[in-house]
Design an enzyme around this catalytic site. Structure first.
Site, PDB file in Angstrom:
ATOM      1  N   PHE A 179       0.980  -1.382  -0.150  1.00 39.23           N
ATOM      2  CA  PHE A 179       0.099  -0.153   0.011  1.00 39.23           C
ATOM      3  C   PHE A 179       0.896   1.250  -0.100  1.00 39.23           C
ATOM      4  O   PHE A 179       0.363   2.292   0.306  1.00 39.23           O
ATOM      5  CB  PHE A 179      -1.107  -0.052   1.259  1.00 39.23           C
ATOM      6  CG  PHE A 179      -1.648  -1.232   1.390  1.00 39.23           C
ATOM      7  CD1 PHE A 179      -2.818  -1.328   0.468  1.00 39.23           C
ATOM      8  CD2 PHE A 179      -1.368  -2.342   2.085  1.00 39.23           C
ATOM      9  CE1 PHE A 179      -3.775  -2.365   0.596  1.00 39.23           C
ATOM     10  CE2 PHE A 179      -2.365  -3.409   2.257  1.00 39.23           C
ATOM     11  CZ  PHE A 179      -3.426  -3.276   1.289  1.00 39.23           C
ATOM     12  N   CYS A 234      -0.513   4.433 -10.183  1.00 41.05           N
ATOM     13  CA  CYS A 234      -1.438   3.455  -9.370  1.00 41.05           C
ATOM     14  C   CYS A 234      -2.951   3.774  -9.720  1.00 41.05           C
ATOM     15  O   CYS A 234      -3.652   2.998 -10.451  1.00 41.05           O
ATOM     16  CB  CYS A 234      -1.110   3.343  -8.022  1.00 41.05           C
ATOM     17  SG  CYS A 234       0.428   2.678  -7.708  1.00 41.05           S
ATOM     18  N   LYS A 287      -4.515   3.392 -13.527  1.00 42.86           N
ATOM     19  CA  LYS A 287      -4.620   2.196 -13.987  1.00 42.86           C
ATOM     20  C   LYS A 287      -5.259   1.191 -13.338  1.00 42.86           C
ATOM     21  O   LYS A 287      -6.027   0.352 -13.794  1.00 42.86           O
ATOM     22  CB  LYS A 287      -3.188   1.809 -14.433  1.00 42.86           C
ATOM     23  CG  LYS A 287      -2.451   1.518 -13.498  1.00 42.86           C
ATOM     24  CD  LYS A 287      -1.805   0.185 -13.520  1.00 42.86           C
ATOM     25  CE  LYS A 287      -0.804  -0.050 -12.188  1.00 42.86           C
ATOM     26  NZ  LYS A 287      -0.863  -1.448 -11.318  1.00 42.86           N
TER      27      LYS A 287
HETATM   28  C1  UDX Z   1      -1.390   5.535  -4.190  1.00 46.34           C
HETATM   29  C2  UDX Z   1      -1.963   5.176  -2.773  1.00 46.34           C
HETATM   30  O1  UDX Z   1      -2.191   6.088  -1.842  1.00 46.34           O
HETATM   31  C3  UDX Z   1      -1.100   3.788  -2.144  1.00 46.34           C
HETATM   32  O2  UDX Z   1      -1.816   3.292  -1.030  1.00 46.34           O
HETATM   33  C4  UDX Z   1      -0.795   2.742  -3.391  1.00 46.34           C
HETATM   34  O3  UDX Z   1      -0.291   1.699  -2.715  1.00 46.34           O
HETATM   35  C5  UDX Z   1      -0.529   3.131  -4.495  1.00 46.34           C
HETATM   36  O4  UDX Z   1      -1.363   4.386  -5.161  1.00 46.34           O
HETATM   37  P1  UDX Z   1       0.500   7.137  -4.819  1.00 46.34           P
HETATM   38  O5  UDX Z   1       0.387   6.731  -6.193  1.00 46.34           O
HETATM   39  O6  UDX Z   1       1.934   7.020  -4.706  1.00 46.34           O
HETATM   40  O7  UDX Z   1      -0.226   6.011  -3.870  1.00 46.34           O
HETATM   41  O8  UDX Z   1      -0.196   8.633  -4.656  1.00 46.34           O
HETATM   42  P2  UDX Z   1      -0.981   9.391  -3.810  1.00 46.34           P
HETATM   43  O9  UDX Z   1      -0.555  10.017  -2.682  1.00 46.34           O
HETATM   44  O10 UDX Z   1      -2.298   8.333  -3.315  1.00 46.34           O
HETATM   45  O11 UDX Z   1      -1.616  10.449  -4.822  1.00 46.34           O
HETATM   46  C6  UDX Z   1      -2.333  10.020  -5.943  1.00 46.34           C
HETATM   47  C7  UDX Z   1      -2.802  11.174  -6.785  1.00 46.34           C
HETATM   48  O12 UDX Z   1      -4.001  11.907  -6.124  1.00 46.34           O
HETATM   49  C8  UDX Z   1      -1.870  12.223  -7.009  1.00 46.34           C
HETATM   50  O13 UDX Z   1      -1.864  12.732  -8.355  1.00 46.34           O
HETATM   51  C9  UDX Z   1      -2.263  13.367  -5.919  1.00 46.34           C
HETATM   52  O14 UDX Z   1      -1.962  14.573  -6.615  1.00 46.34           O
HETATM   53  C10 UDX Z   1      -3.700  13.198  -6.120  1.00 46.34           C
HETATM   54  N1  UDX Z   1      -4.489  13.874  -5.021  1.00 46.34           N
HETATM   55  C11 UDX Z   1      -4.299  13.054  -3.725  1.00 46.34           C
HETATM   56  C12 UDX Z   1      -5.466  14.734  -5.087  1.00 46.34           C
HETATM   57  O15 UDX Z   1      -5.866  15.271  -6.376  1.00 46.34           O
HETATM   58  N2  UDX Z   1      -6.073  15.272  -4.194  1.00 46.34           N
HETATM   59  C13 UDX Z   1      -5.897  14.636  -3.103  1.00 46.34           C
HETATM   60  O16 UDX Z   1      -6.564  15.334  -2.022  1.00 46.34           O
HETATM   61  C14 UDX Z   1      -4.909  13.706  -2.644  1.00 46.34           C
END
Ligand code: UDX
Length: 434
Positions: free
Chosen positions: A147, A260, A263
């Site tokens: 995760f 992540c 996709k």
């Molecule tokens: C995500 C999951 O959080 C993680 O648990 C999993 O294992 C892999 O996918 P990650 O891809 O590293 O992790 O990014 P994350 O921090 O979840 O952010 C994803 C996207 O959402 C980013 O583009 C971020 O900018 C966006 N985001 C996040 C928003 O647009 N608004 C928010 O409030 C939070």
């Protein structure tokens, strides 16, 4: 314990280094020679805070090494599979080529009693199929989803919120082996959930689907706010005070990207359709559509702020990574917005603290400038698309005003203090804010 980690990307490299740091003897294996060469020198092939230090320590201790030779997996007690499951080129389902290839390549080196622990994000049903392939070796397959968040991957691996292990009916023995692997977290009382394969596989995609839905929910509210004059950030603060809702992942803006969330929700929807339950998660298609619309909205804001056209206008784009603390540009909304503005004829200058090299490789047509102030110089409009501290906290509106040609700023992440920017003479546009 002797461990092997197959696949040394964002997931595997961090997992290998983290497992060495808690005392295991780890070999990381990947087919990419340049990645293995860089990891063997103690250099992370991507930006991940804390990883270079773990690599250096692990290699110096003799407990961590990297190789392209699968034969070196032999003798390890647990073999983690951490290869990628990208979106298929001609569809929305997950491409399992790398997972299948990794397992097939590992099989000749497995011994009776070994554990193969799948960490990759896979369509539900994959573990059961792989278990049949592994069974003749006498090894046992478990599903142990990961995760981790990029940017916090080291912390998330060493000190996760929870651990999930999917096993067959007779799985308590193997679950105990995983407890031994993750001994510091187990000792600390971190929830350790032992379940069946299908549940373990689904936990991962369900978690990501929920997070994506939360973001698209608040972005849908931003769309409503835009036609009513409401402020989505205040709305998020207010509903976020309800502990049942919570404020995290209610950041409205240009939406989610990365390797992540996008996709995974597409692959989940595709798998549900295969299972005859497409309608159960049909809303994920809407989640995806809302997310993509926010990029259009950001572009439209720049266009209208510049009087209806960006043709031959200097537009500075602050950010390229899909989120701060990462150099990852996979499915990055930030880079997508830059490319769209370029497509409309703007002279786009783009900067990012970490992601320029990756972005340039993907989109060489854009003008990249490493220094933020240099990038701001002469801009007719500025758009913030990745909320790095360099833009959010460390960029004063007065100083920025002294560099640009036009004081127009679009806050694609709602991360700036609108009042402070307006006070400094800027035309400020947020996402879902008046
Ligand atoms: C995500 C999951 O959080 C993680 O648990 C999993 O294992 C892999 O996918 P990650 O891809 O590293 O992790 O990014 P994350 O921090 O979840 O952010 C994803 C996207 O959402 C980013 O583009 C971020 O900018 C966006 N985001 C996040 C928003 O647009 N608004 C928010 O409030 C939070």
């Amino acid at each position: 314990m002797r461990l092997s980690v197959i696949g040394c990307g964002y997931l595997g490299a961090v997992h290998a280094a983290a497992m060495a740091s808690i005392g295991h003897d780890v070999v990381g294996i990947d087919v990419d020679e340049s990645k293995i060469a860089s990891l063997s020198r103690g250099e992370a092939p991507f930006f991940e805070p804390g990883l270079p230090e773990l690599l250096t320590e692990g290699i110096a201790s003799g407990r961590l090494r990297f190789t392209t030779d699968m034969a070196e997996a032999q003798g390890a007690k647990v073999h983690f599979i951490g290869v990628g499951t990208p979106q298929q080129k001609d569809g929305s389902a997950a491409d399992l080529t790398y997972v299948n290839a990794a397992v097939d390549a590992l099989i000749p080196y497995l011994s009776e009693g070994d554990v193969v622990a799948g960490k990759s994000t896979v369509p539900v049903g994959t573990a059961a199929t792989l278990a049949e392939r592994v069974a003749p070796t006498g090894a046992t397959l478990v599903w142990n989803p990961e995760f981790l968040r990029e940017g916090f991957a080291v912390k998330d691996t060493i000190d996760p919120d929870r651990m999930v292990v999917g096993v067959r009916e007779d799985g308590e023995r193997v679950a105990d082996i995983l407890r031994e692997v993750y001994h510091p977290s187990v000792a600390k009382g971190t929830p350790f959930i032992v379940t069946d394969y299908a549940t373990a596989e689904l936990v991962k995609v369900a978690a990501n689907a929920f997070l994506a839905t939360k973001i698209s929910f608040i972005n849908a509210m931003a769309e409503i706010a835009e036609v009513t004059g409401a402020d989505v950030t205040t709305l998020a603060d207010a509903i976020g005070h309800d502990a049942r809702i919570g404020r995290r992942f209610l950041g409205a803006g240009i939406g989610f990207g990365g390797g992540c969330l996008p996709k995974d929700i597409r692959a989940f929807a595709a798998r549900a359709e295969e299972l005859g339950r497409g309608e159960s998660i049909a809303f994920l298609r809407e989640v995806d559509a809302i997310n993509m619309r926010r990029r259009d909205r950001a572009v439209d804001l720049v266009v209208s702020a510049l009087g209806g056209s960006v043709f031959k206008k200097n537009v500075t784009v602050l950010g390229a990574a899909f989120k701060p603390h990462s150099d990852d540009i996979r499915d990055s909304p930030a880079l997508d917005v830059a490319v769209r503005l370029h497509g409309l004829g703007a002279w786009v200058t783009i900067t990012d603290p970490e992601a320029i090299e990756n972005a340039r490789e993907r989109h060489p047509q854009l003008n990249y400038v490493a220094d933020r102030d240099e990038a701001l110089r002469g801009a007719d409009a500025v758009i913030v698309v990745t909320e790095w501290d360099e833009y959010r906290r460390q960029m004063s509106p007065e100083h920025a005003a002294s560099l640009v040609s036009g004081r127009v700023i679009v806050d694609g992440r709602n991360c700036l203090d609108a009042a402070a920017w307006r006070a400094a003479g800027w035309e400020y546009y947020g996402m879902g804010r008046p």
